[in-house]
Design a protein around this motif. Structure first.
Motif, mmCIF file in Angstrom:
data_model
loop_
_atom_site.group_PDB
_atom_site.id
_atom_site.type_symbol
_atom_site.label_atom_id
_atom_site.label_comp_id
_atom_site.label_asym_id
_atom_site.label_seq_id
_atom_site.Cartn_x
_atom_site.Cartn_y
_atom_site.Cartn_z
ATOM 1 N N GLN A 186 0.550 -0.650 0.002
ATOM 2 C CA GLN A 186 -0.325 -0.298 0.008
ATOM 3 C C GLN A 186 0.857 1.612 0.204
ATOM 4 O OE1 GLN A 186 -3.082 0.639 -0.186
ATOM 5 N NE2 GLN A 186 -2.121 2.707 -0.046
ATOM 6 N N GLN A 188 0.401 4.874 -1.129
ATOM 7 C CA GLN A 188 -0.309 6.490 -0.740
ATOM 8 C C GLN A 188 -0.298 5.910 0.550
ATOM 9 O OE1 GLN A 188 -3.844 6.980 -2.091
ATOM 10 N NE2 GLN A 188 -3.547 8.648 -2.279
ATOM 11 N N PHE A 319 -7.424 -0.353 3.916
ATOM 12 C CA PHE A 319 -8.073 1.087 2.949
ATOM 13 C C PHE A 319 -9.778 -0.286 2.362
ATOM 14 C CE2 PHE A 319 -4.027 3.331 3.435
ATOM 15 C CZ PHE A 319 -4.966 4.126 3.879
ATOM 16 N N GLY A 320 -10.651 0.779 1.934
ATOM 17 C CA GLY A 320 -12.002 0.834 1.200
ATOM 18 C C GLY A 320 -11.200 -0.096 -0.036
ATOM 19 N N GLY A 321 -10.372 0.747 -0.769
ATOM 20 C CA GLY A 321 -10.179 0.897 -1.882
ATOM 21 C C GLY A 321 -8.952 1.780 -2.515
ATOM 22 N N GLU A 323 -6.667 2.922 -5.483
ATOM 23 C CA GLU A 323 -6.971 3.067 -7.135
ATOM 24 C C GLU A 323 -5.155 2.769 -7.787
ATOM 25 O OE1 GLU A 323 -7.070 5.267 -4.950
ATOM 26 O OE2 GLU A 323 -5.565 7.354 -5.438
ATOM 27 N N HIS A 347 -15.918 4.365 -7.360
ATOM 28 C CA HIS A 347 -14.862 5.307 -6.691
ATOM 29 C C HIS A 347 -13.590 5.144 -7.643
ATOM 30 C CE1 HIS A 347 -12.717 8.476 -3.219
ATOM 31 N NE2 HIS A 347 -11.934 7.546 -3.728
ATOM 32 N N GLU A 348 -12.766 4.110 -6.927
ATOM 33 C CA GLU A 348 -11.689 3.936 -7.213
ATOM 34 C C GLU A 348 -11.621 3.605 -9.381
ATOM 35 O OE1 GLU A 348 -9.817 3.778 -4.945
ATOM 36 O OE2 GLU A 348 -11.216 3.140 -3.376
ATOM 37 N N HIS A 351 -10.747 7.067 -10.370
ATOM 38 C CA HIS A 351 -9.628 7.727 -10.408
ATOM 39 C C HIS A 351 -8.552 7.892 -10.957
ATOM 40 C CE1 HIS A 351 -8.454 9.292 -5.929
ATOM 41 N NE2 HIS A 351 -9.478 7.735 -5.052
ATOM 42 N N PHE A 366 -4.304 17.404 -1.617
ATOM 43 C CA PHE A 366 -5.147 16.242 -2.037
ATOM 44 C C PHE A 366 -7.299 15.992 -2.126
ATOM 45 C CE2 PHE A 366 -6.825 12.660 0.837
ATOM 46 C CZ PHE A 366 -7.204 11.325 -0.019
ATOM 47 N N GLU A 370 -9.149 13.356 -4.561
ATOM 48 C CA GLU A 370 -10.537 12.688 -3.390
ATOM 49 C C GLU A 370 -11.637 13.227 -4.033
ATOM 50 O OE1 GLU A 370 -10.116 10.023 -2.955
ATOM 51 O OE2 GLU A 370 -7.735 9.817 -2.754
ATOM 52 N N MET A 428 -6.619 13.072 5.509
ATOM 53 C CA MET A 428 -7.431 12.062 4.866
ATOM 54 C C MET A 428 -8.404 12.203 5.412
ATOM 55 S SD MET A 428 -6.931 7.924 4.556
ATOM 56 C CE MET A 428 -8.084 7.088 3.310
ATOM 57 N N TYR A 433 -13.001 14.756 0.615
ATOM 58 C CA TYR A 433 -13.992 14.184 -0.581
ATOM 59 C C TYR A 433 -15.009 14.804 -0.376
ATOM 60 C CZ TYR A 433 -10.399 9.866 0.241
ATOM 61 O OH TYR A 433 -10.248 9.178 0.374
ATOM 62 N N ARG A 611 -9.719 -3.055 8.208
ATOM 63 C CA ARG A 611 -9.916 -1.939 7.297
ATOM 64 C C ARG A 611 -10.309 -0.978 8.128
ATOM 65 N NH1 ARG A 611 -15.812 -1.306 3.604
ATOM 66 N NH2 ARG A 611 -14.345 1.220 2.939
HETATM 67 N N1 BES Z 1 -6.841 6.644 -2.402
HETATM 68 C C1 BES Z 1 -7.143 6.619 -1.850
HETATM 69 C C2 BES Z 1 -6.631 5.862 -0.126
HETATM 70 C C3 BES Z 1 -6.101 6.380 1.107
HETATM 71 C C4 BES Z 1 -5.885 7.514 0.601
HETATM 72 C C5 BES Z 1 -5.003 5.465 0.920
HETATM 73 C C6 BES Z 1 -4.653 8.415 1.014
HETATM 74 C C7 BES Z 1 -3.971 6.262 1.529
HETATM 75 C C8 BES Z 1 -3.863 7.913 1.919
HETATM 76 C C9 BES Z 1 -8.805 5.361 -1.864
HETATM 77 O O1 BES Z 1 -9.087 6.140 -3.522
HETATM 78 C C10 BES Z 1 -10.343 5.408 -1.251
HETATM 79 O O2 BES Z 1 -10.616 7.073 -1.269
HETATM 80 N N2 BES Z 1 -10.436 5.167 -0.218
HETATM 81 C C11 BES Z 1 -12.152 4.701 0.554
HETATM 82 C C12 BES Z 1 -13.197 4.436 -0.530
HETATM 83 C C13 BES Z 1 -14.053 5.671 -1.361
HETATM 84 C C14 BES Z 1 -14.946 4.593 -1.621
HETATM 85 C C15 BES Z 1 -14.482 6.694 -0.819
HETATM 86 C C16 BES Z 1 -11.619 4.078 1.877
HETATM 87 O O3 BES Z 1 -10.214 2.862 1.363
HETATM 88 O O4 BES Z 1 -12.435 3.497 2.365
#
Ligand code: BES
Ligand code: ZN
Length: 661
Positions: A186, A188, A319-321, A323, A347-348, A351, A366, A370, A428, A433, A611
């Protein structure tokens, strides 16, 4: 099950189409691609001119690199994965360009063993700087003086350490198959430097290639084209996989997974990878991913990365996802069985434009990754599932934004953040977002969707493969969309970006589908009516989430008794709830009420899912419950911690502390 086309298949297909000749790729078919080679049959479209136009690097406070002096253009990784030692070891070969006469290349590394640095003529002098807990160390290499137009190849011999924060090494018991180990990365925001020595700044794009050697029983995947889908023998029960990413990417998108992995196609360019026993469920859940890619292209232009596959990881994925290009990494908790959480894929996927094509130059911006992505995600949901569904998700996003606006210090509610001396993870929040998405919705509402969409599509085209800042965003939108003084003052763009909170033109999204939900919540949580009156079975997941996220205005008088919580849990079958979002929302209520009978369910949840979005709020709520919650948190964390990824571990450690060994 559909097999992923092998390279030989691709070569056959290509020659049938006379493509190989057209691409001048005779060498690539039937021959293993060599490191860094860029010939061959690629499914990726050619790079646009914006990719090679000169770039001004804003100062990145989270990187030691000095790209204006010398800059990494390509990274080749040749690594051997040792599951017993929990290390990746081998060579990173960097293609570097520099200012004429420059003799210093600065890389970012953290918790890494550097064994030596060399070029073709022999060893090069290097020095590791002092170690910063967030940034790690600079690795300063003395190179021969650069001459005009020259690219130097510099080799770093190194090994990762077991504690490398990007990597999680899972034992077989931590996977769903239970027989093979698993590894995933991972990157990021600034963790790639714990496993690849390079300039780890999102503004410094690099192409990459890799050869990863793993046990014969395992498969390696990366966020790149796979050149050897079946693996090539490497001796001693091992085989190796080669990859290349010919689109320049920010280093946080370099990603690796190794495990017992199987694939099933969804359509010609999309599919799902996961452990074999999870494959059927994942394949069914994501059957609409192809439609999502089509919808996204219909909105904002061609998909630039060739294939779009999903990799469903073990439940410790933090994380959830994520990208990662060509291969979104995702938590298994989105495989809900009823497609209710597929907006994560939207979402992913989004990206692939916002983030992977147009990239925040520094983590203080950021929101450009997002906020744009959350806006785009909702547009994909709207296109594929209709406006009602998209609107439910917009309202849930707005709700969590309101909560964050109450909780965060005012400075952190600006879109453009000050992250100097801080971990980029601090950024974050739902500000990036949801405030970011609401900003774009506001512009869309004021200028009209048609004009907005023309601008946004153009923004992606003009800035593809380029770093973006809040300032450059404003320049672009003022040049192409906001061209009158009247519009300028109506939009309040500077206010949105540089001031805290929400400007006066923000509008809350609404959905009629939440009206009965709010009425039922009022009746149960405030008027203390019977749980049997909740029309739960007629609700979808978003309505259920809204109900369980409902908080009475006066928590003291509206405290629920254990009998009421038991009634709620039994009536709605919450103790056996399989949807992770719903189970999480219920457990938050249970903890806030110190509801003892839910503790075993809480323990199961926290020891089976890593998660961070679920784990951190639950530990935080437990911690807030002092004498009652802290001993529970400490006890459960001691059990759960060995299964968490370092990203989740470091967050929970900061709250609960490290359990005694
Ligand atoms: N890029 C992010 C995950 C991330 C952000 C990892 C900052 C490390 C540092 C990813 O696209 C994301 O936003 N994931 C969300 C899911 C989304 C549906 C809002 C998550 O993991 O919850
Ligand atoms: Zn995202």
């Amino acid at each position: 099950m559909t097999r992923r086309p092998s390279r030989a298949d691709l070569c056959r297909m290509a020659s049938a189409l006379a493509l190989a000749a057209a691409l001048g790729s005779t060498a690539a078919c039937g021959v293993t691609a060599q490191t860094g080679s860029v010939g061959g049959v690629s499914d990726m479209p050619p790079l646009p001119a914006s990719a090679t136009a000169p770039v001004v690097y804003p100062h990145d406070v989270h990187s030691y690199a000095a790209p204006q002096v010398a800059r990494v253009k390509h990274v080749d990784l040749n690594l051997d994965a040792d599951f017993a030692a929990k290390t990746l070891s081998g060579v990173a070969t960097l293609d570097v360009t520099g200012e004429v006469g420059a003799t210093t290349l600065i890389l970012d590394v953290r918790d890494m063993d550097i064994r030596g640095v060399r070029n073709a003529s022999g060893p090069l002098a290097f020095v590791l700087g002092a170690s910063d807990p967030i940034m790690g160390q600079s690795l300063t290499i003395t190179t021969p003086a650069f001459v005009a137009g020259q690219t130097q190849k510099i080799m770093v011999d190194y090994a990762t350490r077991p504690e490398a924060a990007a990597l999680q090494w899972l034992t077989p018991a931590q996977t769903s198959g239970g027989k093979q180990p698993f590894l995933f990365s991972q990157g990021q925001a600034i963790l790639t430097r714990t496993w690849a020595p390079t300039q780890d700044s999102p503004g410094i794009r690099q192409t990459y290639s890799a050869t990863i050697t793993v046990p014969n029983t395992l498969k390696a995947l990366m966020s790149a084209e796979s050149l050897t889908p079946e693996g090539l023998p490497a001796g001693e029960g091992r085989h190796s996989y080669s990859f290349r990413m010919t689109n320049p990417v920010p280093p946080y998108l370099i990603a690796l997974a190794v495990g017992d992995l199987a694939f099933e196609a969804e359509d010609g360019r999309t599919g799902v990878w996961t452990e074999p026993d999870r494959l059927d469920a994942a394949h069914t859940e994501f059957s609409e991913v192809g439609k999502m890619v089509d919808a996204a292209e219909g909105l904002y232009g061609p998909y630039a990365w060739g294939r779009y596959d999903l990799l469903i990881l073990p439940p410790s994925f933090p994380f959830g996802g994520m990208e990662n290009p060509r291969l979104t990494f995702a938590t298994p908790t989105v495989v809900a069985g009823d497609k209710s959480l597929v907006s994560l894929v939207a979402h992913e996927l989004a990206h692939s434009w916002s983030g992977n094509l147009v990239t925040n130059a520094v983590w203080a911006d950021f929101w450009l990754n997002e906020g744009f992505t959350t806006y785009f995600q909702n547009r994909i949901m709207e296109a594929v599932y209709g406006n009602d569904r998209a609107q439910l998700e917009r309202v849930l996003g707005w709700d969590s934004l309101q909560a964050q606006l109450r909780d965060l210090p005012a400075d952190d509610t600006k879109l453009h953040l000050n992250l100097d001396g801080r971990d980029p993870d601090d950024g974050m929040t739902d500000i990036a977002y949801e405030k970011g998405a609401n900003f774009l919705e506001t512009i869309e509402r004021i200028v009209g969707r048609e004009k907005f969409d023309v601008w946004l599509k153009g923004y992606f085209e003009r800035n593809a493969f380029r770093p973006m800042t809040s300032e450059l965003f404003l320049e672009d939108i003022r040049a192409h969309l906001v061209t009158t003084a009247a519009l300028e003052s109506e939009l309040q763009m500077d206010q949105w970006i540089y001031q805290p909170g929400l400007p006066s033109n923000a509008v809350a999204p609404t959905s009629d589908a939440f009206i009965p939900v709010d009425a039922a919540a009022q009746a149960f949580f405030v008027a203390h009516g019977p749980a049997s009156a909740i029309p739960w079975s007629g609700w979808n997941t978003q309505q259920r989430q809204r109900f369980l996220q409902w908080r009475p205005a006066n928590p003291t008088t509206d405290w629920l008794t254990p009998a009421q919580l038991a009634e709620l849990s039994q009536t709605l079958n919450l103790a056996t709830e399989g949807n992770a979002e719903i189970a999480f929302a219920w457990l938050q209520i249970a903890v806030a009420h110190r509801y003892e009978p839910a503790v075993p369910q809480l323990q199961t949840f926290l020891t089976s899912i890593g998660r961070r979005k679920f784990v951190m709020p639950l530990f935080t709520s437990l911690w807030a419950e002092g004498d009652w919650g802290r001993p529970i948190a400490t006890r459960i964390y001691a059990l759960a911690r060995p299964g968490y990824h370092p990203v989740t571990v470091s967050s929970v450690d900061a709250l609960v502390g490290r359990p005694a060994a």
